[in-house]
Design a protein around this motif. Structure first.
Motif, short mmCIF file in Angstrom:
data_model
loop_
_atom_site.label_atom_id
_atom_site.label_comp_id
_atom_site.label_asym_id
_atom_site.label_seq_id
_atom_site.Cartn_x
_atom_site.Cartn_y
_atom_site.Cartn_z
N ARG A 75 0.82 -1.21 0.00
CA ARG A 75 0.00 0.00 0.00
C ARG A 75 0.86 1.27 0.00
NH1 ARG A 75 -5.28 -0.88 0.88
NH2 ARG A 75 -5.59 1.22 1.68
N ARG B 269 -0.70 4.61 -0.87
CA ARG B 269 -1.97 4.44 -0.14
C ARG B 269 -1.70 4.31 1.36
NH1 ARG B 269 -5.10 -0.43 -2.83
NH2 ARG B 269 -6.92 0.58 -1.92
N VAL C 56 -2.56 3.00 5.43
CA VAL C 56 -2.74 1.69 6.03
C VAL C 56 -4.11 1.11 5.66
CG1 VAL C 56 -3.01 0.45 8.23
CG2 VAL C 56 -1.19 2.15 7.95
N SER C 57 -5.13 1.96 5.72
CA SER C 57 -6.47 1.51 5.37
C SER C 57 -7.20 2.65 4.67
CB SER C 57 -7.23 1.10 6.64
OG SER C 57 -8.61 0.90 6.35
N ASP C 58 -8.15 2.32 3.82
CA ASP C 58 -8.97 3.36 3.20
C ASP C 58 -10.09 3.80 4.12
OD1 ASP C 58 -7.50 3.36 0.84
OD2 ASP C 58 -8.61 1.64 0.06
N SER C 59 -10.29 3.07 5.20
CA SER C 59 -11.36 3.41 6.13
C SER C 59 -10.95 4.57 7.02
CB SER C 59 -11.67 2.19 7.01
OG SER C 59 -12.49 2.58 8.08
N PRO C 60 -11.86 5.52 7.24
CA PRO C 60 -11.53 6.61 8.16
C PRO C 60 -11.41 6.09 9.59
CG PRO C 60 -13.84 6.73 7.51
CD PRO C 60 -13.23 5.64 6.69
N ASN D 106 -12.73 4.49 13.35
CA ASN D 106 -13.69 4.79 14.40
C ASN D 106 -13.20 6.00 15.19
OD1 ASN D 106 -15.00 4.78 16.85
ND2 ASN D 106 -14.74 2.61 17.24
N PHE E 119 -6.19 4.18 11.88
CA PHE E 119 -5.40 3.08 11.32
C PHE E 119 -4.03 3.57 10.89
CE2 PHE E 119 -9.71 1.32 10.42
CZ PHE E 119 -9.57 0.10 11.07
#
Lengths: 424, 438
Positions: B116, B121, B123-127, B129, B135
């Motif tokens: 990534r 990119r 670590v993660s595409d997720s924002p 919690n 992340f």
């Protein structure tokens, strides 16, 4: 702590919000999802599936369902995200077999109902399998894979669970009450050595004053994030000289420490010691109010996520001012504070264990084991002959400090994530 | 400073004329530091040929440079023959877990992170919690990958009795033993069970990579030591200019370059090893070489040039010509004394003097600021070299250099290590050194 994680404002506000969420989960009619994990092996078969075909355990699912509940396969791919098979199971024990085929950005998976995590598995790595197991009641759930191409997949549980084994919200309320009791105890224990400190300085007994100082410190350090939630009181009790604003009087433990250990005198400390006695008394009153509110569950007491943040915050405290030897610059009893911060963190974490065990049974043993590893390293620096019972901080080498830091970071990383698990 | 300094007489040496042409072309067109990179990209990384590109503005060039990627997945790890990027962060870690599965998962997580990060990119595409730590640590959030490569290696200590790997240690990874000049190596900045080399054209990008990979290791491995390199001190890409080290000299003129596939197969890539899992891998030898900067600055030019065997201004050998002119080791002056001193760095490190031994250098100039103990500048060369066999290559060269290199008066080897860098990660789901654990 510079960042008051357990601030009073946050306590009142946060607890109210949390209580709402908890109630809607526990009593909500639409989802009504209660879950508890039974034994989870969390076994992983490393390296057996890199890029390989997923879903091979589908056949096993039906046979397992007959015996010890249902089996569900979740396949996570970069292209498709999370795929769940089957997506409907009867209430009861469910074991999720997770396979991250090639989704580099997905590291965890949660079973969620009404914004609450009921079960999860972390450390999902492409090429590796994982598993977790929960007991679920009938209702509508989601499988949530943060970062996946498809992040949320509906998951349905039919019927009622055969047996109910309690509720996470209840366990969290118990945790808050337990933690309130712990804080009450520490603050009440704090009163005695602080009074002895005042008596000793007035009697001009330097040795007794030093000993009382060292006896008092751990009680404060164990509950430091709570004390710091009172923004006027903490600076009056625990400010270090470099943090005193110009024009403000330096009060509390540390000017007394400086006099006792550097100037080697008790002279003139009477008023400072009396003020400290009054301030810790005030602390007792305020924490008592928090405790009462917690027991009444009226939304103004300790909120579980704050306890989690406090646990993590105590370790930040160690990293910031203990490992650097800045906290007890004159007495050099930094390791005593270090151990007290760690113990306070461990105790806060312990109150949350029953709830966390429901959510992710692999987590508690992992964190517990890392706490143990940390205290094992710490224990090697016990010195019964030294003031406070620990090797004076100036005697630690850089290698010693690195060992302590490494052990501390290993706990802090997973511990910092638990607040998110009990709130979201 | 150790290494393949030899004269350009071997067949494997790049043709000086072609290199010259290519340098001029890019300096003419771009006039900024990206020239070397563009050349390298055209030659080695498989991007659109710069020849075909229309003239571009400095801003466009900067944007191109930021967006440049080096493929992560492949038969061999990137970051070895990749045209050398400008910045380095290197980390050595010790495994604290005793469970081999933890190590495997970590190498899997690292492979995922490396895939990534090298693509720019997070670590993660997720924002993530709001109630949990993010992340990704975030400092590379708006940044391109800047040709980031992440190269992972295994130290000899990983093959002790903890993980059942003792019988999988290649002979080439056996400890090197004492080499002359190693007297002041500091254990705290030497060795490590694992290493990560992150190289890119941006310092924050390399820091972000190492930081997040070390974070992902918490509970399994701890950082043992690390090093930042602020500027490249070698050229590995065909057409890349030879940079200067902190002594002010061009160093590693006759390095093995990316287009020299014969030289790479002969000297760099492992094949037919006693441990097949290392085939297509390479051995990294790192040395933190402190320079006695202040003393060097008081040495006269003639002596500095005598020590290197080259001119300081042009990099040409003292026997004449340009930087890439072959060195005439046999020439003597009017007084009968060899023009290239028998103990000069260029002679002692040359393949001629070492039975044809060469290695690929990938070093970086470093500074740790000021030495708090002495007040001197803490700076030097973070020497990185890749080879088939450290015993037959680095050790041979360094034994010679450590004994009698004139430069020794001004340098000290203070840290480093040897790591076996396994073959490349083939695709998502594969991981660093997977074949080692099969």
């Amino acid at each position: 702590m510079t960042r008051a994680r357990l601030s009073r404002r946050a306590t009142a506000l946060g607890a109210a919000v949390l209580a709402t969420a908890v109630l809607s989960t526990a009593c909500g009619t639409s989802t009504g999802a209660g879950a508890s994990s039974a034994a989870t092996s969390a076994g992983s078969s490393a390296g057996s599936s890199a890029g390989g075909a997923a879903g091979s355990s589908a056949g096993a699912a039906s046979s397992a369902a007959a015996g010890s509940g249902s089996r569900v396969t979740v396949t996570i791919t970069d292209a498709q995200g999370c795929a769940v098979s089957p997506d409907t199971v009867p209430a009861g024990q469910v074991t999720f077999d997770l396979r991250n085929v090639d989704a580099t950005g997905v590291t965890e998976l949660e079973l969620v109902a009404a914004q609450r995590i009921l079960g999860e598995r972390e450390n999902l790595t492409p090429g590796f399998d994982s598993t977790f197991s929960v007991r679920v009641d009938g209702g509508a759930y989601q499988i949530y894979c943060p970062g996946a191409a498809t992040e949320r997949v509906p998951f349905t549980v039919t019927g009622k669970a055969a047996e109910s084994t309690g509720d996470i919200a209840e366990l969290l309320q118990q945790a808050a009450v337990e933690y309130a009791g712990y804080v009450d105890d520490q603050v009440s224990f704090l009163q005695v050595p602080v009074r002895q400190l005042a008596d000793a300085v007035k009697a001009g007994d330097l040795a007794a004053a030093r000993a009382a100082y060292a006896r008092a410190r751990p009680f404060y350090e164990r509950i430091e994030p709570v004390a710091e939630s009172f923004p006027d009181l903490d600076p009056a009790i625990d400010l270090r000289v470099g943090d005193v604003e110009a024009g403000t009087e330096w009060t509390g433990f540390h000017p007394i420490e400086q006099a006792l250990f550097v100037k080697k005198t008790t002279k003139g400390l009477g008023p400072l010691a009396d003020k400290l006695v009054a301030d810790v008394k005030k602390l007792q009153t305020l924490t008592g109010q928090l405790s009462t509110a917690t027991k009444a569950d009226d939304g103004k007491g300790y909120a579980p996520f704050e306890i989690a943040n406090g646990a993590s915050g105590l370790l930040e405290e160690v990293l910031k001012s203990k490992i650097t030897g800045e906290e007890e610059a004159y007495s050099r009893i930094d390791l005593l504070d270090f151990e007290a911060n760690v113990e306070g963190s461990q105790q806060a974490f312990a109150t949350l264990e029953p709830a966390l065990n429901r959510i992710d049974p692999t987590l508690v043993p992992q964190i517990t084991q890392r706490f143990q590893a940390l205290t094992t390293v710490l224990d090697t620096y016990r010195d019964p002959k030294a003031l406070g019972g620990w090797t004076p901080y100036q005697d630690l080498s850089s290698a010693d400090k690195k060992k302590l830091t490494d052990a501390l970071l290993a706990v802090q990383e997973p511990l910092s994530a638990i607040a998110g698990k009990i709130t979201a | 400073m150790t290494g393949a300094h030899g004269p350009g007489t071997s067949a494997a040496t790049p043709d000086p004329a072609r290199r010259g042409t290519s340098r001029r072309r890019f300096l003419g067109g771009a006039a900024i530091g990206a020239a070397g990179l563009a050349a390298g990209a055209a030659a080695g990384v498989g991007l659109a040929s710069a020849e075909a590109a229309p003239p571009v503005t400095a801003g466009q060039l900067a944007a191109q440079r930021e967006a440049q990627t080096v493929p992560f997945y492949g038969t061999r790890q990137a970051g070895i023959t990749t045209p050398q990027q400008e910045r380095l962060m290197f980390a050595a870690l010790d495994v604290t877990s005793t469970d081999v599965q933890d190590v495997q998962r970590l190498l899997g997580r690292w492979a995922a992170l490396a895939a990534r990060f090298t693509a720019g990119r997070p670590v993660s595409d997720s924002p993530g919690n709001p109630d949990a730590p993010p992340f990704d640590t975030g400092e590379a959030m708006d940044s391109g990958p800047y040709s980031l490569t992440i190269t992972v290696g295994f130290g000899a200590s990983l093959f002790d009795d903890r993980f059942g790997l003792a019988d999988r240690r290649p002979a080439a990874l056996a400890p090197l033993g004492t080499i002359p000049g190693d007297a002041v190596m500091k254990p705290a900045i030497t060795g490590g069970d694992l290493c990560i080399q992150a190289c890119a054209d941006d310092p924050q990008v390399v820091f972000h990579a190492i930081r997040n990979m070390v974070r992902a290791a918490r509970g399994t491995a701890v950082l043992r030591w690390s090093q930042l390199g602020f500027g490249r001190a070698s050229a590995t890409g065909a057409g890349q200019t030879t940079p200067r080290n902190l002594f002010g000299f061009r160093d590693g003129t006759n390095n093995i370059h990316a287009d020299d596939t014969g030289g790479l197969d002969q000297h760099v890539w492992v094949s037919g090893s006693d441990q097949r899992w290392m085939d297509d891998g390479s051995y990294l030898v790192a040395r933190k070489i402190r320079m006695e900067i202040e003393s060097w600055d008081t040495d006269d030019l003639a002596d500095q040039q005598r020590i290197f065997g080259r001119r300081k201004d042009t990099g040409a050998p003292l026997t004449g010509g340009t930087e890439f002119t072959p060195i005439d080791f046999h020439r003597t002056g009017a007084d009968g004394v060899p023009v290239i001193d028998p103990h000069s760095h260029v002679r002692l490190a040359s393949p001629e003097a070492n039975g044809g031994v060469r290695l690929l250098r990938r070093g970086y100039n470093y500074t740790d600021g000021q030495d708090p103990d002495t007040g001197k500048l803490a700076a030097g060369l973070f020497f990185l070299s890749y080879q088939r066999d450290p015993h037959a290559q680095f050790k041979v060269l360094q034994t010679r250099l450590g004994k009698s290199d004139l430069m020794n008066e001004y340098i000290a080897h203070i840290g480093g290590g040897v790591w076996a860098c396994p073959p490349g990660v083939r695709q998502a789901g594969d991981w660093f050194g997977r074949s080692l654990f099969d």
